[in-house]
Design an enzyme around this catalytic site. Sequence first.
Site, mmCIF file in Angstrom:
data_model
loop_
_atom_site.group_PDB
_atom_site.id
_atom_site.type_symbol
_atom_site.label_atom_id
_atom_site.label_comp_id
_atom_site.label_asym_id
_atom_site.label_seq_id
_atom_site.Cartn_x
_atom_site.Cartn_y
_atom_site.Cartn_z
ATOM 1 N N ASP A 172 8.649 -16.767 -43.822
ATOM 2 C CA ASP A 172 8.961 -15.823 -44.899
ATOM 3 C C ASP A 172 10.456 -15.677 -45.203
ATOM 4 O O ASP A 172 10.835 -15.091 -46.219
ATOM 5 C CB ASP A 172 8.342 -14.439 -44.608
ATOM 6 C CG ASP A 172 8.722 -13.877 -43.235
ATOM 7 O OD1 ASP A 172 9.872 -14.086 -42.799
ATOM 8 O OD2 ASP A 172 7.878 -13.215 -42.615
ATOM 9 N N HIS B 51 8.070 -23.507 -38.247
ATOM 10 C CA HIS B 51 6.938 -23.871 -39.102
ATOM 11 C C HIS B 51 7.335 -24.043 -40.561
ATOM 12 O O HIS B 51 6.495 -23.926 -41.446
ATOM 13 C CB HIS B 51 5.818 -22.818 -38.961
ATOM 14 C CG HIS B 51 5.170 -22.829 -37.607
ATOM 15 N ND1 HIS B 51 4.350 -21.822 -37.143
ATOM 16 C CD2 HIS B 51 5.224 -23.737 -36.609
ATOM 17 C CE1 HIS B 51 3.933 -22.122 -35.924
ATOM 18 N NE2 HIS B 51 4.458 -23.272 -35.575
ATOM 19 N N CYS C 188 7.320 -33.327 -51.603
ATOM 20 C CA CYS C 188 6.428 -34.233 -52.321
ATOM 21 C C CYS C 188 5.436 -34.852 -51.348
ATOM 22 O O CYS C 188 5.765 -35.158 -50.197
ATOM 23 C CB CYS C 188 7.245 -35.330 -53.007
ATOM 24 S SG CYS C 188 6.192 -36.413 -53.994
ATOM 25 N N CYS D 59 6.153 -33.134 -58.435
ATOM 26 C CA CYS D 59 7.472 -33.608 -58.010
ATOM 27 C C CYS D 59 8.308 -33.972 -59.239
ATOM 28 O O CYS D 59 7.839 -34.712 -60.122
ATOM 29 C CB CYS D 59 7.284 -34.835 -57.119
ATOM 30 S SG CYS D 59 8.821 -35.608 -56.611
ATOM 31 N N THR E 15 4.134 -11.988 -31.554
ATOM 32 C CA THR E 15 3.323 -13.211 -31.633
ATOM 33 C C THR E 15 2.138 -13.088 -30.683
ATOM 34 O O THR E 15 2.278 -12.562 -29.581
ATOM 35 C CB THR E 15 4.136 -14.491 -31.339
ATOM 36 O OG1 THR E 15 3.245 -15.608 -31.340
ATOM 37 C CG2 THR E 15 4.901 -14.444 -30.041
ATOM 38 N N ASN F 110 5.183 -6.206 -28.493
ATOM 39 C CA ASN F 110 3.966 -6.466 -29.266
ATOM 40 C C ASN F 110 3.136 -5.185 -29.291
ATOM 41 O O ASN F 110 3.260 -4.344 -28.398
ATOM 42 C CB ASN F 110 3.158 -7.595 -28.578
ATOM 43 C CG ASN F 110 2.120 -8.211 -29.516
ATOM 44 O OD1 ASN F 110 1.250 -7.522 -30.057
ATOM 45 N ND2 ASN F 110 2.204 -9.513 -29.711
ATOM 46 N N ALA G 234 7.300 -3.296 -33.298
ATOM 47 C CA ALA G 234 8.608 -3.961 -33.231
ATOM 48 C C ALA G 234 9.662 -3.189 -34.027
ATOM 49 O O ALA G 234 10.818 -3.107 -33.624
ATOM 50 C CB ALA G 234 8.493 -5.388 -33.767
HETATM 51 P P1 OAD Z 1 -0.716 -13.799 -35.145
HETATM 52 O O1 OAD Z 1 -1.304 -13.217 -36.377
HETATM 53 O O2 OAD Z 1 -1.540 -14.706 -34.334
HETATM 54 O O3 OAD Z 1 -0.246 -12.623 -34.173
HETATM 55 C C1 OAD Z 1 0.498 -11.525 -34.613
HETATM 56 C C2 OAD Z 1 0.853 -10.707 -33.404
HETATM 57 O O4 OAD Z 1 1.704 -9.656 -33.829
HETATM 58 C C3 OAD Z 1 -0.342 -10.052 -32.706
HETATM 59 O O5 OAD Z 1 -0.221 -10.285 -31.302
HETATM 60 C C4 OAD Z 1 -0.176 -8.561 -33.020
HETATM 61 O O6 OAD Z 1 -0.616 -7.735 -31.948
HETATM 62 C C5 OAD Z 1 1.322 -8.446 -33.203
HETATM 63 N N1 OAD Z 1 1.756 -7.369 -34.100
HETATM 64 C C6 OAD Z 1 1.200 -6.973 -35.280
HETATM 65 N N2 OAD Z 1 1.912 -5.977 -35.820
HETATM 66 C C7 OAD Z 1 2.960 -5.734 -35.000
HETATM 67 C C8 OAD Z 1 4.065 -4.830 -35.026
HETATM 68 N N3 OAD Z 1 4.245 -3.952 -36.016
HETATM 69 N N4 OAD Z 1 4.936 -4.861 -33.989
HETATM 70 C C9 OAD Z 1 4.760 -5.735 -32.958
HETATM 71 N N5 OAD Z 1 3.748 -6.605 -32.888
HETATM 72 C C10 OAD Z 1 2.854 -6.626 -33.887
HETATM 73 O O7 OAD Z 1 0.672 -14.468 -35.592
HETATM 74 P P2 OAD Z 1 1.552 -15.566 -34.840
HETATM 75 O O8 OAD Z 1 1.548 -15.354 -33.373
HETATM 76 O O9 OAD Z 1 2.842 -15.601 -35.546
HETATM 77 O O10 OAD Z 1 0.995 -21.113 -37.849
HETATM 78 O O11 OAD Z 1 0.755 -16.876 -35.168
HETATM 79 C C11 OAD Z 1 1.320 -18.101 -34.782
HETATM 80 C C12 OAD Z 1 1.029 -19.166 -35.816
HETATM 81 O O12 OAD Z 1 -0.367 -19.243 -36.076
HETATM 82 C C13 OAD Z 1 1.616 -18.909 -37.189
HETATM 83 O O13 OAD Z 1 2.959 -19.331 -37.327
HETATM 84 C C14 OAD Z 1 0.741 -19.723 -38.083
HETATM 85 C C15 OAD Z 1 -0.568 -19.238 -37.494
HETATM 86 O O14 OAD Z 1 -1.702 -19.842 -37.841
HETATM 87 C C16 OAD Z 1 0.816 -22.025 -38.828
HETATM 88 O O15 OAD Z 1 0.511 -21.715 -39.967
HETATM 89 C C17 OAD Z 1 1.046 -23.431 -38.388
#
Ligand code: OAD
Length: 244
Positions: free
Chosen positions: A109, A124, A132, A151, A192, A217, A235
């Site tokens: 983002d 990512h 393209c 493209c 995450t 988290n 966070a």
């Molecule tokens: P997820 O959606 O899997 O996890 C989000 C995490 O953020 C969860 O553990 C929530 O508990 C936590 N969370 C939500 N709100 C929060 C807040 N206000 N404060 C603190 N924590 C909070 O997202 P990612 O771990 O980023 O990849 O997912 C990893 C990857 O999987 C992404 O980059 C994407 C996805 O599919 C690709 O698209 C390749």
Amino acid sequence: MIAESLIAKMETVKALLSGARHVAVLTGAGVSAESGIPTFRGADGMWRGELAEDLARPETFARNPELVWEFYNWRRSLVAQCQPNPAHHALAALEQRVPEMEIVTQNVDGLHQQAGSEHVIEMHGSLWRLQCTRCTHFEETRAELPPLPECSRCGNLLRPGVVWFGEQLPRGVLSVALESIASADILLVVGTSSLVQPAASFVHVANRSGAVCVEINLEATPNTGFMDFALHGKAGEILPALVD
Ligand code: OAD
């Protein structure tokens, strides 16, 4: 409101941060949740009945590029209206205070950079990047796109410049990220789910090099047991209090 039970742990982490020489931060979708951007898993991770995870795949794009572009155009217009939240701002402020710091983000983002963070490694890719599907052309734009953007060099279909499931990370990105994690004395793991590799294994790299590992988290994750400190809460509340 930060839970009372967290306050003592947070004081310790705050003291450690103020003496740190090198901080590495791994972020995921949760760091942007308070900006209004849906996370990938849990109740938020659906778009028109489709799992975000199923749309972020090369096979889905090959089968139905209109659908995948519709999803990414929706995400681009949503994110374009969102602002960095106090978690992004706190990390940008921390970077000004410690001698060395990098943010390794799984997010696409751009909100860390918008908050002023300078050393951001985008594992990512980026929502604002287009590449393209045929030639080597790529571009960065925040402009609104047609349903199937083409493209400007060869006329073939463009795709979002993000990494999809089953794809390689951009060249060199993993080594830069690992170098940061392995040489940090503190690793912050923020928002995450720790389910997607290779980011999910970074905590082991930090454990091996003796870094203090801190999870921020809303809830416990599969990596909580490998952390020295688990700070469970928002966070956008915890990070500003740590950096204050
Ligand atoms: P997820 O959606 O899997 O996890 C989000 C995490 O953020 C969860 O553990 C929530 O508990 C936590 N969370 C939500 N709100 C929060 C807040 N206000 N404060 C603190 N924590 C909070 O997202 P990612 O771990 O980023 O990849 O997912 C990893 C990857 O999987 C992404 O980059 C994407 C996805 O599919 C690709 O698209 C390749």
